[in-house]
Write a protein that holds these residues in place. Structure first.
Motif, PDB file in Angstrom:
ATOM      1  N   MET A 354       1.035  -1.267  -0.057  1.00  0.00           N
ATOM      2  CA  MET A 354      -0.039  -0.001  -0.012  1.00  0.00           C
ATOM      3  C   MET A 354       0.773   1.094  -0.035  1.00  0.00           C
ATOM      4  O   MET A 354       0.499   2.306   0.211  1.00  0.00           O
ATOM      5  CB  MET A 354      -0.860  -0.250   1.247  1.00  0.00           C
ATOM      6  N   ASP A 356       2.187   3.154  -2.075  1.00  0.00           N
ATOM      7  CA  ASP A 356       2.062   3.993  -3.117  1.00  0.00           C
ATOM      8  C   ASP A 356       0.971   4.933  -2.900  1.00  0.00           C
ATOM      9  O   ASP A 356       0.955   5.907  -3.533  1.00  0.00           O
ATOM     10  CB  ASP A 356       2.173   3.320  -4.455  1.00  0.00           C
ATOM     11  N   CYS A 357       0.031   4.363  -2.173  1.00  0.00           N
ATOM     12  CA  CYS A 357      -0.946   5.207  -2.117  1.00  0.00           C
ATOM     13  C   CYS A 357      -1.175   5.920  -0.993  1.00  0.00           C
ATOM     14  O   CYS A 357      -2.132   6.720  -0.482  1.00  0.00           O
ATOM     15  CB  CYS A 357      -2.430   4.433  -2.244  1.00  0.00           C
ATOM     16  N   MET A 358      -0.216   5.801   0.094  1.00  0.00           N
ATOM     17  CA  MET A 358      -0.291   6.508   1.467  1.00  0.00           C
ATOM     18  C   MET A 358       0.742   7.762   1.417  1.00  0.00           C
ATOM     19  O   MET A 358       1.798   7.471   1.036  1.00  0.00           O
ATOM     20  CB  MET A 358       0.425   5.784   2.665  1.00  0.00           C
ATOM     21  N   ASP A 359       0.152   8.899   1.814  1.00  0.00           N
ATOM     22  CA  ASP A 359       0.721  10.104   1.455  1.00  0.00           C
ATOM     23  C   ASP A 359       0.903  10.814   2.656  1.00  0.00           C
ATOM     24  O   ASP A 359      -0.173  11.175   3.555  1.00  0.00           O
ATOM     25  CB  ASP A 359      -0.137  10.846   0.405  1.00  0.00           C
ATOM     26  N   LEU A 368      -2.280   6.056   8.821  1.00  0.00           N
ATOM     27  CA  LEU A 368      -3.624   5.631   8.193  1.00  0.00           C
ATOM     28  C   LEU A 368      -4.072   4.379   8.021  1.00  0.00           C
ATOM     29  O   LEU A 368      -4.981   4.051   7.891  1.00  0.00           O
ATOM     30  CB  LEU A 368      -3.523   6.354   6.521  1.00  0.00           C
ATOM     31  N   LEU A 369      -3.079   3.316   8.210  1.00  0.00           N
ATOM     32  CA  LEU A 369      -3.407   2.005   7.979  1.00  0.00           C
ATOM     33  C   LEU A 369      -2.909   0.999   8.889  1.00  0.00           C
ATOM     34  O   LEU A 369      -1.830   1.052   9.419  1.00  0.00           O
ATOM     35  CB  LEU A 369      -2.756   1.611   6.575  1.00  0.00           C
TER      36      LEU A 369
ATOM     37  N   LEU B 268      -9.465  -0.546   0.097  1.00  0.00           N
ATOM     38  CA  LEU B 268      -8.599  -0.015   1.244  1.00  0.00           C
ATOM     39  C   LEU B 268      -7.603   0.890   0.470  1.00  0.00           C
ATOM     40  O   LEU B 268      -7.313   2.134   0.738  1.00  0.00           O
ATOM     41  CB  LEU B 268      -7.741  -1.140   1.629  1.00  0.00           C
ATOM     42  N   ARG B 269      -7.330   0.454  -0.655  1.00  0.00           N
ATOM     43  CA  ARG B 269      -6.253   1.342  -1.618  1.00  0.00           C
ATOM     44  C   ARG B 269      -7.014   2.725  -2.009  1.00  0.00           C
ATOM     45  O   ARG B 269      -6.404   3.864  -1.729  1.00  0.00           O
ATOM     46  CB  ARG B 269      -5.990   0.787  -2.962  1.00  0.00           C
ATOM     47  N   VAL B 272      -7.688   4.811   1.401  1.00  0.00           N
ATOM     48  CA  VAL B 272      -6.377   5.265   2.210  1.00  0.00           C
ATOM     49  C   VAL B 272      -5.739   6.383   1.227  1.00  0.00           C
ATOM     50  O   VAL B 272      -5.347   7.380   1.565  1.00  0.00           O
ATOM     51  CB  VAL B 272      -5.203   4.113   2.469  1.00  0.00           C
ATOM     52  N   GLY B 273      -5.915   6.203  -0.047  1.00  0.00           N
ATOM     53  CA  GLY B 273      -5.490   7.347  -0.910  1.00  0.00           C
ATOM     54  C   GLY B 273      -6.164   8.613  -0.855  1.00  0.00           C
ATOM     55  O   GLY B 273      -5.639   9.707  -1.051  1.00  0.00           O
TER      56      GLY B 273
END
Lengths: 420, 424
Positions: A354, A356-359, A368-369, B268-269, B272-273
């Motif tokens: 994940m 690549d999508c967490m900023d 976030l996760l 989820l992707r 979270v994005g």
């Protein structure tokens, strides 16, 4: 002594690193370790049992602290402590029995010995409160001599000077008594190890009473006891099918299915999400347990609470197979948190999947996760229909009673009290 | 009128006049068609019917080796064998039978590219729109009868790729009703324009606008500090979360996922994005995590007339655990997905997926114990796609008609059906 230290620290290491799989293996190793500790323990001349108990408690404290979730360790420690106490009682009774031939013939009559009478009365009052233990029932000790042995024990503990108790016991008995205690205890621990090793057979013998023809059985994950149970029923030519839920993320259901297929049972592998869908066509749910708590609740592999709820909804019996070494005398307080382990999240999500999508540039910076991967589930006693143990089938409400057979009330807390 | 004869949706197969590779005849008389047509919900344990269906099929499929006995009434085919046949048929035959747009959509269903009730329905309707645009009626035939026959053939092709979802079934019924109700006085181009605009209206009203209404209702149920749980990946629920986040509400989401599709990862992707903090668990850990949860939002493939929710397998487990912990369960479903069928358990009507998806665990070679013994006659692998959640587990259903209890669903179905018959 150095030998036992090395053994103990080696075992502690293994427990801390979670290298030992399964409560049966852990129980066996713990029992063997305690046996070696006992055999190498040097005992003082008086109060051998106390010394042994003290030593075992100290080690047991360390062991349970290393892996609090593996309650089998604590169970075995407490079993051994109970064995020591029982052996001590029976030995003392035997020696008192020898004495009573001379002096204390009938406690109902006037006591010849005034010193014993007061203590005997107090001890008798105490023994009526103490429930009969398995050992005393088996050895068929009549109550008044039990009181006498309690009196003797009370005298041993109460009299500060060792002189009085020394007078009671014959001095020639001393050495033989201490050897006998160790010997008896080690024999009993050997029996315990034997019981742990053969618990599968005793449970599997009862399979025929519960499984009939054309039954459909559901199970989740894998358990050695369940495999033996089902195969024993198959040996007796009962034809039945098994639905195995795979038990992600460990996928132990796949190993179970492979094993069952190799032995010729009709097996269907389903996903865990399909349990509710399939349970309406199932006759019985048979599962193994990690531990059984004093209230009849079960610490089981993750996912079994869901299965138990579904079984209750469809009125399907939920049967738990557990060897007696899994019975824990503790009550589960908040078991989902305190008696649970969180395993690596990589079994669910790969590290970096994940990323690549967490900023992390924006926001508060808090993660976030979260990925949660618990290892165990708690099944409350009201969802369990039956426990099948090596001593037979029991209701969950009966399990507390078995505790008195195998454990002593003094051993529930393994931490040493500050010297009083 | 055709309305009376319109077949019921779920197993609507081979009622068509789909040509075999040899014959090019595309029309039968009504009587002949009735004799050939198998029962709408064809049960696959009836051998004669299966034979007839196979003869008429465009695609040859091989059945799976180890069928699960309990599901003999449902088709279970081996995956991966359909694609080469489909390609052969498309490029080597006169593609009179299937329009390329429909073909493309069918392939995407087969590959699993499009999944989810709304997405599949919209893709199918858009493919129908394209085919209607390029359609021209043969000179001696009536437009509506011929077009209906064509639509039937497309539908049977799509069924062969993947069994219809209930949303698709309802949409097909709608299209066929519209075609049948076309006034005969219209010219061909006017009729086609009429149909295209009707289908556009259907998509806009019943799906897109309905979703907006559902989201507007549902965000009122999200409070600050909530912990919301969802299962799998539902388009309606995702929209709710994103909208609530935009409105500035503070909440976190728990996503429950399960094998073999692992659809929760996609949700989820996306969440979270967008900056929503999420927790990801496997369905086995539902009872562990349920103690933290305040609300459960679930999507549905359909809601049946007895109030049961027909949705992705595993939804029933989640709803059951939520019920046991006293957490309210809210189902979000557009009204066009409701159906007058009733179902009590998940066995009578379901869809069976690829059994190899169970035996192979992607990405974790050390647990692949079953791949060597998959051929053993004692072993069966069951990959269910849907399951049925009893209505007493559901607290509320949010639809574009408002927030209703599960017991009000047959009322909506009745009103909805009236609207379909009497409008236009």
């Amino acid at each position: 002594m150095p030998d036992t230290h090395a053994l103990v620290s080696d075992f502690l290491n293994k427990l801390k690193k979670r290298k030992i799989e399964g409560s049966k293996a852990t129980a066996k190793l713990t029992a063997e370790l305690l046996r070696s500790v006992i055999s190498q323990q040097r005992l003082p001349n008086t109060n051998q049992a106390g010394a042994l108990i003290h030593a075992i408690k100290a080690i047991g404290d360390q062991l349970t602290a290393a892996n609090p979730v593996e309650v089998a360790v604590g169970n075995i420690v407490r079993r051994v402590l109970h064995i020591i106490r029982e052996e001590d009682v029976s030995l003392t009774t035997a020696s008192i029995g020898g004495l009573s031939l001379q002096g204390l013939s009938d406690d109902d009559d006037d006591d010849d010995n005034p010193l014993v009478s007061a203590a005997a009365a107090a001890a008798a009052a105490r023994t009526t409160l103490r429930p009969p233990s398995l050992q005393t029932l088996l050895e068929d000790i009549p109550p008044h001599s039990a009181a006498a042995s309690a009196a003797a024990a009370a005298l041993h503990h109460s009299s500060s000077s060792a002189g009085d108790s020394e007078d009671k016991t014959k001095s020639t008995d001393k050495n033989s008594r201490s050897r006998k205690l160790k010997h008896n205890v080690i024999e009993a621990v050997n029996e315990l190890i034997q019981d742990i090793a053969t618990c599968h057979e005793l449970i599997a013998e009862q399979a025929v009473e519960h499984i009939h023809h054309n039954e459909v059985i559901l199970t989740l994950g894998s358990s050695g006891t369940v495999i033996e149970f089902l195969c024993a029923a198959k040996e007796k030519k009962r034809s039945f099918r098994v639905f195995v839920a795979e038990g992600a993320p460990r996928y132990q259901g796949h190993t179970l299915a492979k094993e069952l297929v190799a032995r010729g049972l009709q097996t269907t592998v389903i996903t865990d999400s399909a349990v509710f869908a399939m349970i309406s066509r199932v006759n019985m749910v048979i599962v193994g347990a990690h531990a059984v708590m004093a209230n009849g609740g079960v610490i089981a592999p993750v996912g079994l609470n869901m299965v138990a709820l579904a079984a209750q909804r469809h009125a399907v019996p939920f049967v738990v197979l557990a060897g007696i070494h899994k019975l824990c005398p503790l009550y589960p307080h908040n078991p989902e948190v305190l008696l649970n382990e969180l395993k690596s999240p990589s079994e669910l999500l790969d590290f970096g999947e994940m990323s690549d999508c967490m900023d992390f540039g924006t926001g508060t910076g808090s993660p976030l996760l979260h990925v949660v991967n618990p290892a165990f589930d708690y099944v409350p006693p009201k969802l369990v229909s039956l426990f099948i143990t090596d001593t037979g089938g029991h209701n969950p409400s009966y399990m507390y009673r078995l505790i008195a057979d195998y454990y002593s009330a003094d051993d529930l807390v393994l931490q040493q009290r500050p010297t009083s | 009128m055709k309305t009376g004869k319109v077949n019921n949706v779920q197993k609507k197969d081979n009622a068509s006049v789909a040509a075999t590779s040899e014959k090019r005849v595309v029309d039968h008389k009504d009587k002949d068609r009735k004799k050939d047509v198998p029962h709408p919900r064809m049960q696959f344990d009836d051998a004669t019917r299966v034979e007839k269906a196979k003869k008429r099929a465009i695609v040859k499929q091989t059945e799976v080796r180890n069928r699960v006995e309990l599901f003999r009434h449902l088709p279970q085919y081996e995956h991966g064998t359909k694609l080469p046949h489909l390609e052969y048929k498309f490029f080597h035959l006169n593609s009179n039978s299937v329009h390329p747009a429909v073909y493309k959509v069918g392939l995407r269903y087969l590959a699993g590219d499009i999944s989810g009730g709304n997405a599949r329905c919209i893709a199918m309707l858009q493919a129908f729109q394209e085919s209607i645009m390029e359609y021209s009626a043969p000179p001696e035939k009536a437009l509506n009868r011929d077009l209906t026959a064509k639509i039937n053939s497309y539908v049977s092709f799509l069924i062969e790729c993947r069994p219809l979802s209930i949303s698709m079934g309802n949409a097909i019924k709608f299209v066929k009703t519209r075609i049948a109700n076309l006034p005969v006085t219209l010219s061909e181009s006017e009729a086609k324009a009429n149909l295209l605009s009707e289908i556009n209206n259907f998509i806009n009203e019943k799906i897109i606008l309905a979703d907006k209404v559902i989201v507007r209702h549902a965000v009122t149920k999200v409070r600050d500090g909530d912990v919301l749980l969802t299962y799998g990946s539902s388009s309606a629920v995702e929209m709710i979360f994103l909208h609530a986040h935009e409105l500035g509400k503070h909440f976190r989401v728990v996503i429950v996922d399960s094998r073999p599709k692992l659809e929760g990862r996609l949700l989820l992707r996306r969440l979270v994005g967008r900056g929503i903090s999420c927790t990801y668990v496997h369905i086995n850990a539902t009872s562990y995590i349920m103690h933290e949860v305040t609300r459960v939002f679930l999507g549905a493939s359909s809601v049946l007339a007895n109030g049961t929710v027909y949705s992705r397998v595993g939804t029933a487990c989640v709803a059951m655990v939520a019920n046991a912990c006293g957490v309210p369960v809210i189902v979000c479903c557009e009204a066009y997905k409701f159906h007058e069928r009733v179902q009590l358990d998940s066995i009578c009507c379901n869809e069976l997926g690829d059994p190899d998806a169970i035996s192979k665990v992607r990405g974790r070679d050390e647990v692949n114990h079953l791949k060597d013994i998959a051929d053993n006659e004692n072993l069966q692998l069951l990959n269910l796609t849907y399951d049925v959640t009893p209505s007493d587990y559901v607290s509320m259903i949010i639809t574009d008609y408002g927030m209703i209890p599960p017991t009000s669903v047959p009322v909506i179905v009745r009103e909805f059906r009236k609207e379909q018959i009497w409008s236009s």
